[in-house]
Design a protein around this motif. Structure first.
Motif, PDB file in Angstrom:
ATOM      1  N   ILE A 119      35.177  41.341 -43.901  1.00 14.23           N
ATOM      2  CA  ILE A 119      35.180  41.460 -45.362  1.00 14.23           C
ATOM      3  C   ILE A 119      36.534  41.905 -45.888  1.00 14.23           C
ATOM      4  O   ILE A 119      37.121  41.253 -46.763  1.00 14.23           O
ATOM      5  N   VAL A 120      37.061  43.007 -45.363  1.00 17.25           N
ATOM      6  CA  VAL A 120      38.352  43.506 -45.840  1.00 17.25           C
ATOM      7  C   VAL A 120      39.499  42.757 -45.164  1.00 17.25           C
ATOM      8  O   VAL A 120      40.430  42.274 -45.821  1.00 17.25           O
ATOM      9  N   GLY A 121      39.429  42.630 -43.838  1.00 15.39           N
ATOM     10  CA  GLY A 121      40.480  41.922 -43.122  1.00 15.39           C
ATOM     11  C   GLY A 121      40.593  40.468 -43.548  1.00 15.39           C
ATOM     12  O   GLY A 121      41.699  39.940 -43.710  1.00 15.39           O
ATOM     13  N   GLY A 122      39.451  39.810 -43.724  1.00 15.83           N
ATOM     14  CA  GLY A 122      39.473  38.410 -44.150  1.00 15.83           C
ATOM     15  C   GLY A 122      40.097  38.237 -45.522  1.00 15.83           C
ATOM     16  O   GLY A 122      40.907  37.333 -45.750  1.00 15.83           O
ATOM     17  N   ALA A 123      39.743  39.118 -46.450  1.00 17.33           N
ATOM     18  CA  ALA A 123      40.322  39.048 -47.796  1.00 17.33           C
ATOM     19  C   ALA A 123      41.826  39.308 -47.750  1.00 17.33           C
ATOM     20  O   ALA A 123      42.611  38.627 -48.418  1.00 17.33           O
ATOM     21  N   LEU A 124      42.228  40.299 -46.960  1.00 15.40           N
ATOM     22  CA  LEU A 124      43.647  40.605 -46.838  1.00 15.40           C
ATOM     23  C   LEU A 124      44.421  39.399 -46.315  1.00 15.40           C
ATOM     24  O   LEU A 124      45.489  39.048 -46.837  1.00 15.40           O
ATOM     25  N   ASN A 125      43.890  38.733 -45.304  1.00 16.35           N
ATOM     26  CA  ASN A 125      44.586  37.580 -44.730  1.00 16.35           C
ATOM     27  C   ASN A 125      44.741  36.439 -45.728  1.00 16.35           C
ATOM     28  O   ASN A 125      45.807  35.814 -45.822  1.00 16.35           O
TER      29      ASN A 125
END
Length: 254
Positions: A119-125
């Protein structure tokens, strides 16, 4: 920038809510980069529904920054212009079944890690991969998909809810950081949606209970939620950033 002039990346667009978001943006004339991880057949079928000049389906695991960068390069090459709009919808594998949730006394931190990574890592990428193009275009709209559970934890999905709450924090800090570049970052938060693949395990009586507690006396559909996401990409929200719009029939009121 009008929606019809935008190139929109939707993560997790192969099925469920992502497909409904794609149809909402397609209806308004946007060109679409449809990301999928495993649902290749469904994503390709959706892209065919819109036509090659309007949509392309591309595989990437959003937790892998390298794969996301390749996806963005392919999308930009296909349309010959930068991606201006991102809908961060991709979700790690998760079943919305309250009876099967990990309860407080047994949940392991690894379960939190899985949700934070997706959720957070995917959005950041996805945000970092598309930022150069947004800056080049002088416009950016980022819409993160949240949840009303961190305001109304009727079912304590501890790991999922914590990750979505962190995504709201990211939404607000990135809104402050990117505002001078004319890049807006907002969140649309739903409750239980009737019905997506993720909520297919939810018992019918739970849907009925939630519907009875809303002013509209119904559970929000994926199509209704998807239409709300259009607002944050449209010129009507040109002065709005760092906000969280709850779309759940009025169950949660801010």
């Amino acid at each position: 920038m009008l929606i019809k002039d935008q190139i929109v990346l939707i993560t997790g667009a192969g099925r469920g809510l992502g497909a409904d978001v794609a149809r909402s943006f397609a209806r308004e004339g946007a060109r679409l980069v449809l990301n999928y991880r495993n649902s290749e057949a469904a994503a390709q079928e959706l892209a065919s529904e819109f036509g090659a000049e309007r949509a392309i389906a591309l595989q990437a695991d959003v937790t892998d920054a390298g794969q996301v960068s390749e996806l963005v390069r392919a999308g930009v090459k296909h349309f010959g212009a930068p991606i201006t709009t991102v809908i961060n919808n991709a979700l790690p594998d998760f079943s919305f079944n309250g009876d099967a949730r990990s309860k407080a006394e047994v949940i392991a931190y690894a379960e939190f890690g899985t949700q934070f990574s997706g959720i957070v890592g995917g959005a950041l990428n996805t945000i970092q991969a598309t930022l150069p193009g947004m800056k080049e275009a002088g416009f950016g709209a980022i819409v993160n998909v949240g949840t009303n559970l961190f305001q109304n934890p009727v079912v304590p999905y501890h790991d999922y809810t914590a990750a979505k709450a962190a995504l709201l924090a990211l939404t607000r800090t990135f809104a402050a950081d990117l505002g001078p570049e004319n890049i807006r970052v907002n969140m649309v938060s739903g409750g239980l949606l009737r019905t997506t693949d993720a909520s297919s395990a939810t018992p019918e009586e739970v849907f009925d209970l939630i519907a009875s507690g809303t002013p509209l006396r119904k559970v929000t559909t994926p199509a209704e939620f998807a239409d709300a996401a259009l607002f944050f990409a449209s010129p009507w929200s040109r002065a709005v950033t760092g906000q969280n719009l709850v779309v759940d029939g009025g169950l949660v009121m801010n």
